[in-house]
Design an enzyme around this catalytic site. Sequence first.
Site, mmCIF file in Angstrom:
data_model
loop_
_atom_site.group_PDB
_atom_site.id
_atom_site.type_symbol
_atom_site.label_atom_id
_atom_site.label_comp_id
_atom_site.label_asym_id
_atom_site.label_seq_id
_atom_site.Cartn_x
_atom_site.Cartn_y
_atom_site.Cartn_z
ATOM 1 N N ASP A 42 1.879 4.813 1.662
ATOM 2 C CA ASP A 42 1.853 5.479 2.960
ATOM 3 C C ASP A 42 2.878 6.609 2.949
ATOM 4 O OD1 ASP A 42 1.595 6.277 5.556
ATOM 5 O OD2 ASP A 42 1.966 4.314 6.442
ATOM 6 N N GLU A 94 4.733 0.830 0.614
ATOM 7 C CA GLU A 94 5.038 0.126 1.860
ATOM 8 C C GLU A 94 4.564 -1.316 1.773
ATOM 9 O OE1 GLU A 94 4.185 2.285 5.383
ATOM 10 O OE2 GLU A 94 4.132 0.519 6.681
ATOM 11 N N TYR A 150 0.842 -1.194 0.000
ATOM 12 C CA TYR A 150 0.000 0.000 0.000
ATOM 13 C C TYR A 150 0.876 1.243 0.000
ATOM 14 C CZ TYR A 150 1.210 -0.809 4.886
ATOM 15 O OH TYR A 150 1.908 -1.079 6.038
#
Lengths: 64, 526
Positions: free
Chosen positions: B68, B73, B66
């Site tokens: 971040d 990440e 995802y």
Amino acid sequence: MPAMPTELAAPEAPTKPAETPVEVPSRQDPQPGEPDKQDDPDIDEQIKRIIREIPDPTPQPGGQ
Amino acid sequence: MDGALFGTETEYACAGAAGQSPAEAAIRVKDGVFAGRKFGLIEPAPREWGEVPGNGGFLFNGGRLYLDSGHLEYATPECRTLEDVVAAERGGDQILVQTVADLGLQSEIFFIKNNTDHFGHTYGYHENYCLRVSPRSRDMVQGLLPFLVTRQLFAGAGMIAPAPLRGRATGSRSGGGPGVLPALPGSGSTVPVTPFQLSQRAAFVSVDVSHRVRFGGRPILNLRDEPLAGGRFRRLHIIIGDANRSEYATALKLGTTALVAQLLELGWDCDVELEHPVQAIKDISRNPHGNWTVRTARGGSMPAIEVQRAYLLEATRRFLGRDKDTDWTLRQWATILNGLEMDPLRLAGYVDWVTKYQQLSQFAEKSPRGWDDPALIKLDLAYHHVNPAVSLYTLLRKQGVIPSLVDDERAERAMQQPPADSRAAGRGHVVRAMAEARADDAIRWEVLARRLGERAVWGDERFVVYEYVDDWRDIRDTGAWHIIPYLIDWGAVAVKDHVLEFPDPFRDYAEEAERFGKSIPSLLRR
């Protein structure tokens, strides 16, 4: 070149780990007749190639 | 490791994208990971911490990828063995490498597994350990701080100090002038060295303990306790660690920390308290030549290695002979501390900061500009590149300088396969079944793209959705399954009101996941 051992040369089972001295890891010591890895011209050339090929340092967003 | 369960989160740096910012390049690769359902399935729900719909997804290996804070990440699946977590980290690295290659961008986008950009910015590598007691208890906090302050001796990734920090990195205990540090013992070198630090994160720490991770002060110990599991489980969230390239260092870092957490859970009272943990962690980091000491709260000083040995002694007394990972950790912990005490340079290949220090020193000695050669920063970064074609770490591994704990075949399997003995196995199975059923085809991105929030009327539809979704109950309560057909979480997977929960991270949920997976095609047709 053979792979390095995945464990450092260990002392006896560390039932008394605070006691010293114990055997220092020794498996990286050069063997007689073995060339010093760090003087390997191939490694130097490869390092120069890598430095040429990777991008310059780039500011990154601050993360967590 | 008996009773232990752990995982890590890595925020990768990104560089080299022509005309693209690192954050834009990260988005491009994230979309590439999920576009072909090759490694996992995109998540449609907006989540806490500002995660918009499609911000990331869960992977077949049980982990999560995802965006971040502008970084891509990767969170590993929950692991119960050191081999699994090392393999899972490598699996994440290789997912990025493979996706960049699939996109034909291998000469344009480069991911770097480190924690500083050398412009004064830092980004995280977080460790998570499953606990049965609160990580916020006084005993736990006081017991962890001395260990974490001194752990960098074998877990630091090393770095040339970022330029904004160099003014504070010039302490010299013997020899050299301002800005000059002495050589490591045993190096036989009298060449002055540029500021070098053991840890990539220590320089950025400003408080010892905090509920926050970034703003308001970066802590040594973060007090976030977000278990993401059933009520009897708690989570220790450590954000002071470096992203190691050495698999040996990764395993030792996680193994020792898991043992220390278990000692403290059992009520062991560490007799060491540091006077100024923040100052101590910085002082140790700035000193690559050994003889590390810390000031204690009682007013004296003690060798930092003896601080580590206090933990090692108790862990050995209680846990030796318990299981394979525990014994490996105890033996290697004892050996590495002795090595650090007697001659750190002999630990090259095992301890990242030593390996890097040695490489940078040798490069500087051959350069006409010595330690002022700007190529040294590129060499530092090269150690952390995950693309094996341009990775100094990979080069050294192939040359036999750095050992591997898992072979290439094992790492490749970890791109797709979850650990078999945690709930990641059940989650990974269900995520794969959802992908095979093309569950993401049912996401109504055109509605999600109009921003969620508060009460809304679109066409004939009237419903309430939240700014972000906490869990599957929010979608059920708002009747939004026709927009967000599924939700994947660490503790549950839901497809249109049908829920499979994973409250116990130590269970594999194999049978439940098998049944749930088979039902997914029919659930999606409803």
